[in-house]
Write a protein that holds these residues in place. Sequence first.
Motif, PDB file in Angstrom:
ATOM      1  N   THR A  27      -9.950  42.852 -16.139  1.00 52.82           N
ATOM      2  CA  THR A  27      -8.746  43.698 -16.084  1.00 52.82           C
ATOM      3  C   THR A  27      -9.121  45.173 -16.108  1.00 52.82           C
ATOM      4  OG1 THR A  27      -7.517  41.980 -17.253  1.00 52.82           O
ATOM      5  CG2 THR A  27      -6.536  44.171 -17.188  1.00 52.82           C
ATOM      6  N   ARG A  28     -10.078  45.506 -16.985  1.00 50.97           N
ATOM      7  CA  ARG A  28     -10.516  46.900 -17.080  1.00 50.97           C
ATOM      8  C   ARG A  28     -11.108  47.378 -15.754  1.00 50.97           C
ATOM      9  NH1 ARG A  28     -14.002  46.262 -20.768  1.00 50.97           N
ATOM     10  NH2 ARG A  28     -12.533  46.281 -22.506  1.00 50.97           N
ATOM     11  N   ALA A  29     -11.910  46.505 -15.113  1.00 50.36           N
ATOM     12  CA  ALA A  29     -12.537  46.886 -13.835  1.00 50.36           C
ATOM     13  C   ALA A  29     -11.478  47.075 -12.741  1.00 50.36           C
ATOM     14  CB  ALA A  29     -13.542  45.812 -13.414  1.00 50.36           C
ATOM     15  N   ARG A  30     -10.485  46.155 -12.727  1.00 51.62           N
ATOM     16  CA  ARG A  30      -9.433  46.266 -11.708  1.00 51.62           C
ATOM     17  C   ARG A  30      -8.573  47.506 -11.927  1.00 51.62           C
ATOM     18  NH1 ARG A  30      -7.523  39.897 -11.595  1.00 51.62           N
ATOM     19  NH2 ARG A  30      -9.372  39.094 -10.500  1.00 51.62           N
ATOM     20  N   LEU A  31      -8.274  47.789 -13.183  1.00 52.94           N
ATOM     21  CA  LEU A  31      -7.486  48.990 -13.484  1.00 52.94           C
ATOM     22  C   LEU A  31      -8.222  50.259 -13.070  1.00 52.94           C
ATOM     23  CD1 LEU A  31      -5.940  48.105 -16.967  1.00 52.94           C
ATOM     24  CD2 LEU A  31      -4.719  48.418 -14.824  1.00 52.94           C
ATOM     25  N   GLN A  32      -9.528  50.261 -13.347  1.00 56.19           N
ATOM     26  CA  GLN A  32     -10.317  51.434 -12.965  1.00 56.19           C
ATOM     27  C   GLN A  32     -10.340  51.603 -11.447  1.00 56.19           C
ATOM     28  OE1 GLN A  32     -14.086  50.692 -14.784  1.00 56.19           O
ATOM     29  NE2 GLN A  32     -13.438  51.433 -16.815  1.00 56.19           N
TER      30      GLN A  32
ATOM     31  N   ALA B  10      -8.026  50.471  -9.279  1.00 52.54           N
ATOM     32  CA  ALA B  10      -6.694  50.882  -8.842  1.00 52.54           C
ATOM     33  C   ALA B  10      -6.439  52.353  -9.150  1.00 52.54           C
ATOM     34  CB  ALA B  10      -5.629  50.015  -9.523  1.00 52.54           C
ATOM     35  N   GLN B  11      -6.933  52.787 -10.335  1.00 55.89           N
ATOM     36  CA  GLN B  11      -6.762  54.190 -10.705  1.00 55.89           C
ATOM     37  C   GLN B  11      -7.498  55.102  -9.740  1.00 55.89           C
ATOM     38  OE1 GLN B  11      -4.816  55.245 -13.218  1.00 55.89           O
ATOM     39  NE2 GLN B  11      -5.201  57.348 -12.609  1.00 55.89           N
ATOM     40  N   ALA B  12      -8.697  54.668  -9.341  1.00 52.81           N
ATOM     41  CA  ALA B  12      -9.487  55.480  -8.398  1.00 52.81           C
ATOM     42  C   ALA B  12      -8.760  55.587  -7.051  1.00 52.81           C
ATOM     43  CB  ALA B  12     -10.864  54.854  -8.222  1.00 52.81           C
TER      44      ALA B  12
ATOM     45  N   ALA C  65      -7.183  58.950  -5.286  1.00 54.15           N
ATOM     46  CA  ALA C  65      -7.556  59.386  -3.930  1.00 54.15           C
ATOM     47  C   ALA C  65      -6.301  59.588  -3.070  1.00 54.15           C
ATOM     48  CB  ALA C  65      -8.473  58.357  -3.286  1.00 54.15           C
ATOM     49  N   GLU C  66      -5.339  58.635  -3.189  1.00 56.25           N
ATOM     50  CA  GLU C  66      -4.113  58.760  -2.408  1.00 56.25           C
ATOM     51  C   GLU C  66      -3.307  59.978  -2.840  1.00 56.25           C
ATOM     52  OE1 GLU C  66      -2.051  55.138  -2.851  1.00 56.25           O
ATOM     53  OE2 GLU C  66      -3.475  53.935  -1.672  1.00 56.25           O
ATOM     54  N   THR C  67      -3.252  60.198  -4.154  1.00 58.92           N
ATOM     55  CA  THR C  67      -2.522  61.375  -4.678  1.00 58.92           C
ATOM     56  C   THR C  67      -3.144  62.663  -4.161  1.00 58.92           C
ATOM     57  OG1 THR C  67      -1.953  60.148  -6.665  1.00 58.92           O
ATOM     58  CG2 THR C  67      -1.762  62.533  -6.777  1.00 58.92           C
TER      59      THR C  67
END
Length: 711
Positions: free
Chosen positions: A536-541, A543-545, A549-551
Amino acid sequence: MYYLLHKLPGLVLWLLLLSTYTFAQNHTKTDSLKRKLHDVSDNKEKLLVYNTLAREYSNQLDSTQTLLYANLALNLAKQTNNPQAALKAHSQIGWLLLFTGYYAKAKARAHHMLTIVQKHPHFKNHSNVYNLLGAIEEHQGNYNPALEAYKQALQIAQQIKDTKGIGVYCGNIGNVYESLGNIQQALHYHQKALNFAQASGNQKGMSANYNNLALTFQTLGDYPQALAYYQKSLRIKEKLKHLPGIAKTLHNIGILYENQLNYTEAIAYFHRSLKVDQQLNDRRGVAQSYSAIGGIYDKQQQYDTALVYYQKSLKLSTQIGDKSTIAHSKLLLGNLMITQKKYTQAFNYLRQALELYQKLGEQPLIAEVFLHLAKALHHQQKYSQALAQANKGVTLARQTKQPQLLKAGAEIRAKIHKTMGNYQGAYQDYHLFKQMTDSLLNIGNAQKIAHLKTKYAYEKKQDSLHWAHAQEKSLFVELTNHRRTVQNSTYALLVLLLLLLLVVIRFYRSKQKNNQQLNALNQALNTAHEHLKKQTRARLQEAQARANAETKNLQNEINYRNQQVTTHTLHMLQKNQTLKQLRTLINEMRQQKNFSKAKKMCQKLVNLIDQGLNMDKDWESFHQVFDQLHPDFYQKLKYQYPSLTKNDLQVCALLRLNLNTKDISDLMGIAPDSVKMQRYRLRKKLEIASDQDLNEFMIMFDPTITVTHAA
């Protein structure tokens, strides 16, 4: 053994007293001190070494060496006029005399120490003198004088704020109160002593006080609580590697199991104690362990094995000159000989024990020996001599107020009278025997009630006299009923206990198995949980990345669009400024009469018109860029407010860019008043209140409607 069984708690206390002065683990320290003695020339330092050596040899119970170095210290203290060093030396000799059974000499030594203290009133710490006096009186059974001496020692320790001494003396006072039967006061002082030891971080003191509390609860009959305190004491001693203390605590636990008739556990602990005593070369401890082990075999009717251990105890105690242990061993051997019908040997052992106890002044034990002599002589058919010994025992038992001995004496004397044909004497002694039996039963019940009451007060700490009285009556009735029904319920209780034990064992095994399964399941769940957390931590990281990038891309796009709008706005401003210049130039041409100048103005006018033609495309480009930056703005606004004209929409776009009236007038090429009029009309069409800012309305405008685009 009547008095010895009754005096068992006192004997245990004596073992604890001995634990304070036990053998050193090795002779390394004494050898080091002897070497140091050859190098010392200063008398003050030499006195210190003499007294330290005396103390070390006293701990090893080497009376010869203790007396040697203590006397050397006394002589040197006298020569150098050092009364404090003399007091220390006298103290070593006094304790040694006490341990070896020379009570009168020990007491005389203590009183001599008090004389020294009285001559030197500036001596502040002389509590140890009263402590020695208390120990002497306590061991002789003189509990009230012992209590007075211990309290005097406590008072001195409190005056000089000797925390360690306060704890020790409170413990000693608790021991005396226990011997007097005042269990409530005993618990109070033992708890107080424990608190002082804990406050000062005195581990040895804590261990000793746990021992004292264990003895008190043993007296109360609360064997589980007593065992718990013994175990606490033992853990501390094992942590400190204090082998003498370990040996004594193991011995006490053995006595506890012996009181519960659990001879298997008792003899196991006695052997453990014996092993440690042998490791320390503690001959007194070894002798006491031999005696205790022999007592267990004696109770198990293994008389030959008991005899071996009794003789070992006697041999060792004779070697070290311990008169009290010698007398005790001879008394045990005498009783064993009576059991084995070896009456001549029994008589000899008992006569020797009697002589030693008479020298020691142990009146209750003297009475007990008289009764055992009477029993041996009775079996030898020496009835007159037996009766004489029995009479001495009964008389002394009355004088020393020993009901157990008086009961035993009455029983022995009744048998002798019956054998001699004196039935009236036999009847009188049998009546006395029954009287003492009933008296002891009543005393025992009263003591049980008092002990239970004290235990309740100690554990609950509640001050309710009415409830306590009700409990006392309830307990008395319960004990009376129990005495009446015990014979009928014993076998049923044993069966129930056996069944209960089987159920408990089965339940315990089932619970243990379930616990193992639960532990395995918990471990698997924890592993899966940790793995899921990592995923979960890896997926969240990740998704956050991606979101970052999109922002960032969107922000760059917005910045680019804003820059385009700003550029177009500036171009439009420049166009309108050009038109203003054109208007001004035309007005000047109208007024110009000089043809040459008018021609130049015309050329300039052409240039401005060309420039203005190029800027006409700016409004179109502006609307395209604005629509990309604010999609569907025109359509949404027109959809919600159909009355808006193209010019109105243009003004609305400029207001959304937060332009003021002057900027709008320049961009649209109209006067500021015209802009104000258009703003007024917009308010009416948009139905905006007069106190609401028009720019803010356009900036915040974003109606949630769906616009259908034309095909």
